[in-house]
Design a protein around this motif. Structure first.
Motif, PDB file in Angstrom:
ATOM      1  N   GLU A  30       0.836  -1.201   0.000  1.00 38.51           N
ATOM      2  CA  GLU A  30       0.000   0.000   0.000  1.00 38.51           C
ATOM      3  C   GLU A  30       0.872   1.253   0.000  1.00 38.51           C
ATOM      4  N   HIS A  31       1.919   1.248   0.788  1.00 40.17           N
ATOM      5  CA  HIS A  31       2.842   2.382   0.826  1.00 40.17           C
ATOM      6  C   HIS A  31       3.489   2.587  -0.547  1.00 40.17           C
ATOM      7  N   LYS A  34       1.023   4.086  -3.016  1.00 32.48           N
ATOM      8  CA  LYS A  34       0.798   5.517  -2.787  1.00 32.48           C
ATOM      9  C   LYS A  34       1.979   6.356  -3.270  1.00 32.48           C
ATOM     10  N   GLU A  37       1.806   6.465  -7.090  1.00 27.85           N
ATOM     11  CA  GLU A  37       0.749   7.367  -7.542  1.00 27.85           C
ATOM     12  C   GLU A  37       1.163   8.827  -7.376  1.00 27.85           C
TER      13      GLU A  37
END
Length: 112
Positions: A30-31, A34, A37
């Protein structure tokens, strides 16, 4: 970890492993998603800024062309508030008539 005298030096990967979990864990993935992105949004913002400056436009002038306030152009150039419809309006206002998204094995998609 490397010991130098009384100090312990850790690599960035070691720190990330400790704080976010090892590569492949949900938290780490998830990190990394992010960060990826945010980097893409930053690069798009930089492209908008470069095209605007090349045309000697202020943020306010570009905003007028797009139909948004100067603050929105500033956010876009810093990598915030970027959606495909907004990107389309901004790039069209800058005279960039076409854009494609490269999906790798999925092929390319025309955005506008």
């Amino acid at each position: 970890m490397e010991q130098i005298g009384d100090m312990k030096l850790y690599s960035l990967d070691e720190v990330k492993d400790k704080l976010l979990g090892k590569v492949g864990t949900p938290e780490r993935d998830e990190h990394e998603r992010k960060v990826s992105e945010a980097l893409h949004a930053y690069r798009i913002g930089e492209a908008v800024k470069a095209a605007r400056l090349k045309q000697n436009l202020t943020q306010e002038e570009l905003g007028e062309r797009v139909g948004v306030k100067k603050a929105q152009i500033s956010r876009i150039e810093r990598g915030y508030s970027i959606t495909i419809p907004t990107m389309s309006r901004v790039f069209k206002a800058l005279g960039i008539a076409t854009a494609t998204l490269d999906l790798g094995a999925g092929g390319k998609v025309a955005l506008w």
